[in-house]
Design an enzyme around this catalytic site. Structure first.
Site, PDB file in Angstrom:
ATOM      1  CE  LYS A  34      -0.397  -0.386   5.062  1.00 53.52           C
ATOM      2  NZ  LYS A  34      -1.216  -0.870   6.083  1.00 53.52           N
ATOM      3  CE1 TYR A 258      15.559  30.324   5.929  1.00 56.63           C
ATOM      4  CE2 TYR A 258      15.684  27.938   5.447  1.00 56.63           C
ATOM      5  CZ  TYR A 258      15.560  29.330   5.131  1.00 56.63           C
ATOM      6  OH  TYR A 258      15.121  29.574   3.890  1.00 56.63           O
TER       7      TYR A 258
HETATM    8  C1  LIG Z   1      -0.538  -1.972   6.776  1.00 56.51           C
HETATM    9  C2  LIG Z   1      -0.973  -3.355   7.045  1.00 56.51           C
HETATM   10  C3  LIG Z   1      -0.270  -4.325   7.389  1.00 56.51           C
HETATM   11  C4  LIG Z   1       1.144  -4.472   7.280  1.00 56.51           C
HETATM   12  O1  LIG Z   1       1.833  -3.767   8.524  1.00 56.51           O
HETATM   13  P1  LIG Z   1       3.516  -3.706   8.920  1.00 56.51           P
HETATM   14  O2  LIG Z   1       3.524  -3.232  10.146  1.00 56.51           O
HETATM   15  O3  LIG Z   1       3.900  -2.804   7.790  1.00 56.51           O
HETATM   16  O4  LIG Z   1       4.028  -5.152   8.579  1.00 56.51           O
HETATM   17  C5  LIG Z   1      -0.781  -5.531   7.708  1.00 56.51           C
HETATM   18  N1  LIG Z   1      -2.324  -5.707   7.854  1.00 56.51           N
HETATM   19  C6  LIG Z   1      -3.085  -4.586   7.796  1.00 56.51           C
HETATM   20  C7  LIG Z   1      -4.620  -4.809   7.915  1.00 56.51           C
HETATM   21  C8  LIG Z   1      -2.545  -3.405   7.474  1.00 56.51           C
HETATM   22  O5  LIG Z   1      -3.295  -2.444   7.288  1.00 56.51           O
END
Ligand SMILES: *Cc1c(COP(=O)(O)O)cnc(C)c1O
Length: 364
Positions: A34, A258
């Site tokens: 994702k 800055y």
């Molecule tokens: C994003 C997500 C994962 C992956 O989680 P990680 O901590 O990056 O391994 C797994 N399951 C769901 C439902 C998620 O939303």
């Protein structure tokens, strides 16, 4: 030469981490890609493991369609399912799997007119209290879906709130709640994200859902770890780097950058690096955050600006214009930068932009 800020993505490391995740957990593994593969490039990452991956997981139909349009034919799970009924025909057409986390989604599936049945990952809220069906409504939802012609197969799933904290009791309570509410149901199960895979063997089941570990960042909190469980086996996928574009020596007492937020404690040699918060380097990273210049560790000094940041080269006399500066990668762990900046590796990786993305794959 163009601006030297680059994100070098090593697809062989990504493949290695997927294989490792799958081996540590057993069973099948959905690679979570994702948010454009946590900022690494979803299409490139998916292609790199397409042959061995059991499937992929993304956050939305838009993210899934990018993969389908690139020719990825593997199963793709939508982690939040559909956001409105109108997406169901597209889900059917593109042959996507869906998480069902709310009763309105159950009703929508039961009411839909489909030409072929859907694969559903039925999500339980076993204690995180974000999304998922309550344990006491779960079995009925399962049964209603199970016997309906719109549903092909169901995977039982839940997600952990505190799996990164090895000292927490919460994951075990969640597993207990989940098991109690699903006793007697004969269907595949998926509980483990990366932290579940690495830290909680009792969460291992038919399917895992590794995300962050695929990118080489260990999600388990350092403070909880006795000995390193698997951190050194993971290979960092992204090397975020740039180069020194300006150098000066300033006397003791003079400020840098800055807000004049840093003042030299002694005569200091300052290197300016072409990378800033517009590239995704966190603005809140404080003086002292590690960077590696030509392979040698030194520190960030002063405020990070939009396009540049400054580093201390006083003890690196060989460093010069053009010296390579690793912001994170092999020598500087993204977890270390994240913890200095008060956040997690996930956020830093997702934020990388503008820098040139380069892909390498030594094993092909
Ligand atoms: C994003 C997500 C994962 C992956 O989680 P990680 O901590 O990056 O391994 C797994 N399951 C769901 C439902 C998620 O939303």
């Amino acid at each position: 030469m163009s601006r030297p800020a680059v994100a070098n993505i090593r697809l062989d490391a990504f493949r290695h981490n997927y294989t490792l995740a799958k081996k540590l957990h057993g069973g099948r593994a959905l690679a979570v890609i994702k948010a454009n593969a946590y900022g690494h490039g979803a299409v490139q990452c998916a292609r790199a493991i397409e042959d061995q991956a059991d499937g992929f997981a993304v956050a939305s139909i838009e993210e899934a369609l990018v993969l389908r349009e690139a020719g990825i034919a593997s199963p793709i799970l939508l982690l939040e399912g559909f956001f409105e009924d109108a997406e169901i025909p597209e889900i059917e057409d593109s042959n996507l799997w869906i998480v069902v986390h709310h009763s309105w989604q159950v009703q929508a599936i039961l009411a839909a007119r489909l030409s072929r049945p859907l694969t559903v990952w039925l999500k339980m809220d076993s204690g995180m209290h974000r999304v998922g069906l309550a344990p006491d409504e779960y079995r009925l939802a399962y049964e209603n879906l199970k016997r309906h012609p719109n549903v092909a197969q169901i995977v039982l799933m839940s997600h952990f709130a505190c799996a990164d904290e090895l000292v927490s009791m919460h994951p075990l309570q969640q597993i207990k709640t989940f098991r109690a509410a699903t006793t007697g149901i004969d269907a595949p199960v998926s509980l483990s994200n990366s932290a579940g895979i690495l830290g909680w063997p009792s969460s291992h089941a038919d399917w895992s859902r590794p995300g962050i570990m695929l990118y080489g960042a260990d999600p388990l909190l350092e403070k909880d770890k006795g000995s390193d469980v698997s951190g050194n086996l993971l290979r960092p996928v992204m090397q975020f780097a740039s180069a020194v574009i300006s150098l000066r020596t300033i006397p003791k007492g003079e400020p840098v950058g800055y807000g004049c937020a840093f003042v030299a404690e002694r005569p200091i040699r300052v290197g300016v690096v072409a990378c800033g918060y517009a590239d995704g380097y966190p603005r809140v990273a404080p003086t002292g955050t590690p960077v590696a210049v030509d392979g040698k560790l030194t520190r960030l000094i002063g405020r990070v600006s939009m396009d540049m940041l400054t580093v201390d080269l006083t003890d690196l006399p060989d460093a010069n214009l053009g010296s390579r500066v690793e912001l994170w990668g092999d020598q500087v762990q993204v977890n270390e930068v994240a913890s200095r900046a008060g956040t997690i590796a996930y956020e830093l990786l997702c934020n990388v932009k503008r820098a040139r993305f380069q892909y390498s794959d030594t094993s092909q």
